[in-house]
Scaffold this active site. Sequence first.
Site, PDB file in Angstrom:
ATOM      1  N   GLN A  98     -34.390 -24.751  24.396  1.00 29.95           N
ATOM      2  CA  GLN A  98     -33.548 -25.270  23.314  1.00 29.95           C
ATOM      3  C   GLN A  98     -34.137 -24.874  21.979  1.00 29.95           C
ATOM      4  O   GLN A  98     -33.567 -25.141  20.934  1.00 29.95           O
ATOM      5  CB  GLN A  98     -33.481 -26.799  23.396  1.00 29.95           C
ATOM      6  CG  GLN A  98     -32.859 -27.308  24.676  1.00 29.95           C
ATOM      7  CD  GLN A  98     -33.110 -28.792  24.846  1.00 29.95           C
ATOM      8  OE1 GLN A  98     -32.350 -29.619  24.385  1.00 29.95           O
ATOM      9  NE2 GLN A  98     -34.184 -29.140  25.519  1.00 29.95           N
ATOM     10  N   ASP A 117     -37.295 -21.296  17.562  1.00 31.56           N
ATOM     11  CA  ASP A 117     -38.410 -20.655  16.857  1.00 31.56           C
ATOM     12  C   ASP A 117     -38.719 -19.260  17.385  1.00 31.56           C
ATOM     13  O   ASP A 117     -39.562 -18.549  16.845  1.00 31.56           O
ATOM     14  CB  ASP A 117     -39.665 -21.539  16.898  1.00 31.56           C
ATOM     15  CG  ASP A 117     -40.068 -21.928  18.322  1.00 31.56           C
ATOM     16  OD1 ASP A 117     -39.731 -21.192  19.270  1.00 31.56           O
ATOM     17  OD2 ASP A 117     -40.716 -22.978  18.492  1.00 31.56           O
ATOM     18  N   HIS A 144     -29.766 -22.664  22.232  1.00 28.35           N
ATOM     19  CA  HIS A 144     -29.282 -22.984  20.893  1.00 28.35           C
ATOM     20  C   HIS A 144     -29.495 -21.833  19.912  1.00 28.35           C
ATOM     21  O   HIS A 144     -29.622 -22.034  18.715  1.00 28.35           O
ATOM     22  CB  HIS A 144     -29.974 -24.254  20.375  1.00 28.35           C
ATOM     23  CG  HIS A 144     -29.652 -25.455  21.197  1.00 28.35           C
ATOM     24  ND1 HIS A 144     -30.406 -26.598  21.193  1.00 28.35           N
ATOM     25  CD2 HIS A 144     -28.646 -25.689  22.079  1.00 28.35           C
ATOM     26  CE1 HIS A 144     -29.885 -27.477  22.034  1.00 28.35           C
ATOM     27  NE2 HIS A 144     -28.815 -26.956  22.580  1.00 28.35           N
ATOM     28  N   CYS A 173     -21.605  -8.940   1.040  1.00 27.49           N
ATOM     29  CA  CYS A 173     -20.636  -9.597   0.145  1.00 27.49           C
ATOM     30  C   CYS A 173     -20.964  -9.268  -1.313  1.00 27.49           C
ATOM     31  O   CYS A 173     -20.074  -8.953  -2.109  1.00 27.49           O
ATOM     32  CB  CYS A 173     -20.686 -11.117   0.314  1.00 27.49           C
ATOM     33  SG  CYS A 173     -19.918 -11.723   1.815  1.00 27.49           S
ATOM     34  N   SER A 223     -44.011 -34.306  29.328  1.00 26.64           N
ATOM     35  CA  SER A 223     -43.738 -34.604  27.923  1.00 26.64           C
ATOM     36  C   SER A 223     -44.600 -35.776  27.489  1.00 26.64           C
ATOM     37  O   SER A 223     -45.286 -36.371  28.307  1.00 26.64           O
ATOM     38  CB  SER A 223     -42.260 -34.936  27.718  1.00 26.64           C
ATOM     39  OG  SER A 223     -41.890 -34.756  26.382  1.00 26.64           O
ATOM     40  N   CYS A 236     -48.397 -31.512  26.330  1.00 27.69           N
ATOM     41  CA  CYS A 236     -47.994 -30.527  27.355  1.00 27.69           C
ATOM     42  C   CYS A 236     -49.024 -29.410  27.528  1.00 27.69           C
ATOM     43  O   CYS A 236     -49.227 -28.923  28.643  1.00 27.69           O
ATOM     44  CB  CYS A 236     -46.597 -29.975  27.086  1.00 27.69           C
ATOM     45  SG  CYS A 236     -46.369 -29.244  25.485  1.00 27.69           S
TER      46      CYS A 236
HETATM   47  P1  CNA Z   1     -36.812 -33.730  20.573  1.00 26.29           P
HETATM   48  O1  CNA Z   1     -35.651 -34.592  20.824  1.00 26.29           O
HETATM   49  O2  CNA Z   1     -37.512 -33.850  19.266  1.00 26.29           O
HETATM   50  O3  CNA Z   1     -37.842 -34.015  21.758  1.00 26.29           O
HETATM   51  C1  CNA Z   1     -39.110 -33.442  21.791  1.00 26.29           C
HETATM   52  C2  CNA Z   1     -39.869 -34.103  22.919  1.00 26.29           C
HETATM   53  O4  CNA Z   1     -41.098 -33.464  23.058  1.00 26.29           O
HETATM   54  C3  CNA Z   1     -40.141 -35.586  22.668  1.00 26.29           C
HETATM   55  O5  CNA Z   1     -39.864 -36.292  23.838  1.00 26.29           O
HETATM   56  C4  CNA Z   1     -41.639 -35.632  22.339  1.00 26.29           C
HETATM   57  O6  CNA Z   1     -42.245 -36.812  22.807  1.00 26.29           O
HETATM   58  C5  CNA Z   1     -42.139 -34.436  23.106  1.00 26.29           C
HETATM   59  N1  CNA Z   1     -43.327 -33.819  22.524  1.00 26.29           N
HETATM   60  C6  CNA Z   1     -43.596 -33.536  21.231  1.00 26.29           C
HETATM   61  N2  CNA Z   1     -44.777 -32.911  21.129  1.00 26.29           N
HETATM   62  C7  CNA Z   1     -45.273 -32.815  22.380  1.00 26.29           C
HETATM   63  C8  CNA Z   1     -46.461 -32.276  22.926  1.00 26.29           C
HETATM   64  N3  CNA Z   1     -47.389 -31.692  22.171  1.00 26.29           N
HETATM   65  N4  CNA Z   1     -46.635 -32.367  24.257  1.00 26.29           N
HETATM   66  C9  CNA Z   1     -45.711 -32.947  25.056  1.00 26.29           C
HETATM   67  N5  CNA Z   1     -44.559 -33.469  24.593  1.00 26.29           N
HETATM   68  C10 CNA Z   1     -44.357 -33.390  23.267  1.00 26.29           C
HETATM   69  O7  CNA Z   1     -36.468 -32.190  20.758  1.00 26.29           O
HETATM   70  P2  CNA Z   1     -35.619 -31.516  21.900  1.00 26.29           P
HETATM   71  O8  CNA Z   1     -36.172 -30.178  22.073  1.00 26.29           O
HETATM   72  O9  CNA Z   1     -35.473 -32.384  23.076  1.00 26.29           O
HETATM   73  O10 CNA Z   1     -34.192 -31.468  21.221  1.00 26.29           O
HETATM   74  C11 CNA Z   1     -33.468 -30.330  21.195  1.00 26.29           C
HETATM   75  C12 CNA Z   1     -33.278 -29.791  19.786  1.00 26.29           C
HETATM   76  C13 CNA Z   1     -34.556 -29.729  19.002  1.00 26.29           C
HETATM   77  C14 CNA Z   1     -32.821 -28.393  19.870  1.00 26.29           C
HETATM   78  O11 CNA Z   1     -31.557 -28.295  19.309  1.00 26.29           O
HETATM   79  C15 CNA Z   1     -33.832 -27.550  19.086  1.00 26.29           C
HETATM   80  O12 CNA Z   1     -33.227 -26.495  18.452  1.00 26.29           O
HETATM   81  C16 CNA Z   1     -34.418 -28.499  18.129  1.00 26.29           C
HETATM   82  N6  CNA Z   1     -35.710 -28.169  17.525  1.00 26.29           N
HETATM   83  C17 CNA Z   1     -36.368 -27.014  17.847  1.00 26.29           C
HETATM   84  C18 CNA Z   1     -37.589 -26.729  17.254  1.00 26.29           C
HETATM   85  C19 CNA Z   1     -38.278 -25.447  17.605  1.00 26.29           C
HETATM   86  O13 CNA Z   1     -37.627 -24.444  17.866  1.00 26.29           O
HETATM   87  N7  CNA Z   1     -39.627 -25.428  17.641  1.00 26.29           N
HETATM   88  C20 CNA Z   1     -38.162 -27.634  16.354  1.00 26.29           C
HETATM   89  C21 CNA Z   1     -37.457 -28.810  16.045  1.00 26.29           C
HETATM   90  C22 CNA Z   1     -36.238 -29.056  16.638  1.00 26.29           C
END
Ligand code: CNA
Length: 483
Positions: free
Chosen positions: A261, A264, A281, A316, A422, A439
């Site tokens: 998802q 980056d 995404h 453009c 997670s 993770c």
């Molecule tokens: P979210 O809803 O923010 O969930 C992230 C999950 O990862 C949470 O449950 C956290 O507890 C867990 N988490 C955070 N850091 C760690 C770690 N170091 N070790 C283990 N677990 C960890 O984000 P999702 O990815 O579930 O939601 C999807 C969205 C977030 C998508 O549409 C992405 O595009 C979007 N997003 C992407 C990025 C990126 O590309 N790096 C950054 C921010 C948001």
Amino acid sequence: MAPGEGTKWEPPLKAPAIEIIDLESEDESANKGLNAAEDAKDRDASTDGSGSEDDNEDSLWEEVLNEDEDQAEIHGSDGACTLEEAQALRKRLRLVGEDRFIAETVEAGIITAKKLCTAFGIRPPFFLDGQPDDAFYPLLGLGICRELQKRVKLPQYNTIDDAVSLLNKSKNIIVLTGAGISTSLGIPDFRSKGTGLYSQLENLGLSDPQEVFDISLFREDPSIFYSVAKDILPSSTKFSPTHAFIRLLQDKGKLLTNFTQNIDNLEGHAGILPEKLIQCHGSFATATCIECKYKVDCQKIYYDLKAGKVARCDQCIRKIREVKPGFKRKRSSNGSTGARKKRQSYEDSTDDEDEDIAVAGVMKPDITFFGEDLPKRFHDRLIDHDRDKVDLVLVIGTSLKVAPVSEVVGVLPRDVPQMYISREPCSHVDFDIDMLGDCDTIVTELCRRVGWELQHEMVREDKVDVKLQDGYDSRYSFQIVQA
Ligand code: CNA
């Protein structure tokens, strides 16, 4: 980036979840209200989507059901089922079916509907305070419906040894990743309390942080998105040990597909092959003009993105300059109502000297916003290619709250083992093994136990304490033991 409403999820993916529910009641009067979910489904099928009072009522229930709930808090609160009671009740529901379950519980006067709701992770909503118990029936009906739709945990996989052996023997692993696999590189996720982007945006006074990624709002005022994009855009090609772990699975010939998802684009830097990678995404790799559809490499607008400045389309601008001097400046081509403060200031900041640039189309990085379709490859790969091949599902660093990606685990064959890695547990999916903690630490420890060498500059020889959590048979916490 984060679709939900408006995204197309092809019917075959929905079907299995719906087919397994049998809400038909032999005694309609006895179960009055408990079949609210089916009633809602019928109404959905028969309405034109114009939004009746009944629809509003349904969405109110759905909202209660979808609230982010801390399960431990619910089970610890007054008048709620304990975790053990909840587990026993859920098991009984699956064993005897909905009708008999209701007869044995609420109808037999053993437990109130209000308390039974808590067994399904539903906190009684404030607007039902003081209401008679049957006011909770529709909510309970939906909770039961949701429970019956869930994939059931496979009883044979519970221990870390099971996890290790699954990694060892599996040959076609789907790895489903989220923002959590990049946080160790300093890229914030969405939902982590305090550090996630949503917390930061709330602090900025944005009432609904998801608006940042709403396509219609982007069209009205791209500056909101641009003010946030710089935080997600990686400033280097560095990837995390978890990315390296996915690459290792690929090198060992075990990676079927990495559905990410993340936007980056770090999977590519880690060497995940394009044919094994589905960027559900989209990504920051390219950007497209929302007016003329001119596409560029995101490197071209990198400095604008990093500076939080709305990037305009070069094509453009060129065209506008060609038609000058007859060209008239367009003050507001985006149908803006001026209702939002931020939007207003963005438009007013347009300087006459920059008029060419001001009216040129805005460059939108090719990431999927709420309200946009997912890439077709996502669906095709999952259903036509992976569904019959997959032998292990590994979900890492995602809260699984964004549809339709959140539904992936539900459409795969139910006898395929699923493991979750997670920081926080994911209460709406029953994984076979939950491994909670950082993770990078968890995958490193798993590799150590499997006997694989995970090479990455951030991997250290830490001793990791793995503990089974109280009240669970298959949920573990991983923590580095301080030397
Ligand atoms: P979210 O809803 O923010 O969930 C992230 C999950 O990862 C949470 O449950 C956290 O507890 C867990 N988490 C955070 N850091 C760690 C770690 N170091 N070790 C283990 N677990 C960890 O984000 P999702 O990815 O579930 O939601 C999807 C969205 C977030 C998508 O549409 C992405 O595009 C979007 N997003 C992407 C990025 C990126 O590309 N790096 C950054 C921010 C948001």
